[in-house]
Design a protein around this motif. Structure first.
Motif, short mmCIF file in Angstrom:
data_model
loop_
_atom_site.label_atom_id
_atom_site.label_comp_id
_atom_site.label_asym_id
_atom_site.label_seq_id
_atom_site.Cartn_x
_atom_site.Cartn_y
_atom_site.Cartn_z
N UNK A 268 0.85 -1.21 0.08
CA UNK A 268 -0.20 -0.18 0.22
C UNK A 268 1.04 1.64 0.42
N UNK A 269 0.45 2.60 -0.65
CA UNK A 269 1.23 2.97 -0.81
C UNK A 269 0.14 4.57 -0.47
N UNK A 270 1.11 5.18 0.52
CA UNK A 270 -0.36 6.85 1.12
C UNK A 270 0.30 7.66 1.08
N UNK A 271 -0.30 8.50 0.32
CA UNK A 271 0.51 9.94 -0.78
C UNK A 271 -0.06 11.23 0.02
N UNK A 272 0.64 11.14 0.51
CA UNK A 272 -0.24 12.63 1.36
C UNK A 272 -0.13 13.64 -0.16
N UNK A 273 0.74 13.95 0.00
CA UNK A 273 0.84 14.62 -1.72
C UNK A 273 -0.60 14.85 -2.87
N UNK A 274 -1.05 13.14 -2.88
CA UNK A 274 -2.88 13.19 -3.68
C UNK A 274 -3.77 13.37 -2.49
N UNK B 230 -0.31 -1.42 -4.76
CA UNK B 230 0.97 -1.90 -6.14
C UNK B 230 1.25 -3.48 -5.79
N UNK B 231 0.74 -4.34 -6.76
CA UNK B 231 0.32 -5.63 -6.90
C UNK B 231 1.96 -6.11 -7.50
#
Ligand code: ADP
Ligand code: ZN
Ligand code: MG
Length: 389
Positions: free
Chosen positions: A131-137, A143-144
């Motif tokens: 799992x990728x957590x993006x503060x910007x977005x 991502x598998x």
């Protein structure tokens, strides 16, 4: 003598360096664009069937043979059921009751003392995605690419008695994986991960104390610090008349402390059951014998030979055999520097290894050939890492 004895059991996950994933032909390549290495099988589409990667069985068996395990003629994949966004099938395919390798032993050495740590089992299993957590977005992504990349889980018996022994165990195990050429053992990239189960008991007591499982230990130094912190915490609790709760704890390197992640009440019930899509894994004795015959010289054997053949001091032999690339470099350099292996060893330990360390390099990337290396060549060495200047 301290009043309490530390008891540790380690669970290590080693990512294998196969070309393709555990149950499909997707690439395992690291660093591709998100969800580039994905197909209906590893993304958990309904109606598809997993097909076992034979290489993984071979690698698991070889690690088992290198650690004195019994390689089982029959082992079984099971489903470990839980929900998480990086696990599209809703279960991880793993092994438990009937793992491919059982009852091994790893000999470690701490302060010149040898000690055997028993291995309970080695199981084959698939990795989860990321799992990728993006503060910007202000969004989270999945991502598998890593989903279903093959792992070996190596479970020790609670035979380890100190943080130092735990680190020695991990270094020994990692070294064997590298010698076998089945994993890159890179801790920062997560291809060699460890959970540490830690408990204490009064010296002389046979019964084990209640353990905590420490997660997120992605360097040898963190393993050592987390265990040391945890032991102190448990001693403080007992001394204060309280009890240790069985729980899963996360190590925070910035605070150098462990924190509750989930307690026993929140422990998962994974409802393991044999995977109906996969037949039991069969390996016959002839295959096991063939793999046994393919085992390379292992770290301990190489160390013994370096002591005999080159007359190196114990510490030097250890330093020079910890990584296969370093050992091979030494052998080639010693040969070309005819008859003065100790001089070559001194130069490598005094100059080459610190140089590699400081610059984050590995011996196999050294552009200066071992033949042209040796005492007095440090200036030349510096000019031979052109891409890193
Ligand atoms: P579980 O099935 O609950 O995961 P296991 O018996 O598989 O338990 O043990 C998991 C790991 O914990 C093993 O590495 C084992 O050696 C270790 N372990 C078990 N009991 C203790 C204990 N009391 N203290 C420290 N480690 C322990
Ligand atoms: Zn796939
Ligand atoms: Mg377990």
């Amino acid at each position: 003598m301290p009043a309490y004895e530390t008891v540790i059991g380690l669970e290590v996950h080693a990512q294998l360096n196969t070309e393709s994933k555990l149950f499909c032909s997707c690439s395992t390549k690291f660093g591709n664009d998100p969800n580039e290495n994905v197909c209906p099988v590893c993304s958990g589409m309904p109606g598809v069937l997993p097909v076992l990667n034979a290489k993984v069985v071979e690698y698991a068996a070889k690690l088992g043979l290198a650690t004195g395990c019994t390689v089982q003629n029959k082992s079984v994949f099971e489903r470990k059921n839980y929900f998480y966004p990086d696990l599209p099938k809703g279960y991880q395919i793993s092994q438990l009751e009937q793992s491919i390798c059982t009852n091994g032993v790893l000999t470690i050495e701490v302060d010149g003392e040898k000690k055997d740590v028993r291995i309970n089992r080695i199981q084959m299993e698939e990795d989860a995605g990321k799992n990728i957590h993006s503060a910007a977005e202000n969004a989270s992504f999945v991502d598998l690419n890593r989903t279903s990349v093959p792992l070996l889980e190596i479970v020790s018996e609670p035979d380890i008695r100190s943080a130092k022994e735990a680190v020695a165990y991990l270094k020994t195990l990692r070294s064997i994986l590298l010698y076998l050429g089945i994993s890159d053992g890179n801790m920062e990239e997560g291809s060699f991960r460890c959970d540490a189960n830690v408990s204490i008991r009064p010296f002389g007591q046979e019964e084990y104390g209640t353990r905590c499982e420490l997660k997120n230990l992605n360097s040898f130094r963190f393993v050592e610090r987390a265990i040391e912190y945890e032991v102190e915490r448990q001693i403080d609790l007992i001394e204060d008349g309280e009890e240790v709760d069985q729980e899963t704890r996360l190590y925070n390197p910035d605070k150098n402390a462990t924190f509750t992640m989930r307690g026993k009440e929140e422990a998962h019930d994974y409802r393991y059951f044999p995977d109906p899509d996969l037949v039991p894994v069969q390996v016959d004795d002839a295959m096991i014998a063939e793999w046994q015959g393919q085992l390379p010289e292992l770290p301990t054997e190489k160390r013994e030979r370096f002591l005999d053949e080159f007359g190196l001091p114990q510490d030097d032999a250890e330093l020079l055999t910890a990584e296969l690339a370093v050992a091979e470099f030494f052998e080639a350099a010693a040969e070309s520097y005819g008859g003065k292996p100790r001089k070559v060893a001194n130069w490598m330990i005094g100059e080459l290894l610190p140089y590699l360390n400081e610059n984050g390099l590995t011996a196999d990337r050294c552009k200066l050939s071992p033949e042209a290396c040796g005492p007095g060549q440090t200036a030349r060495l510096r000019r031979h890492f052109p891409e890193d200047r």
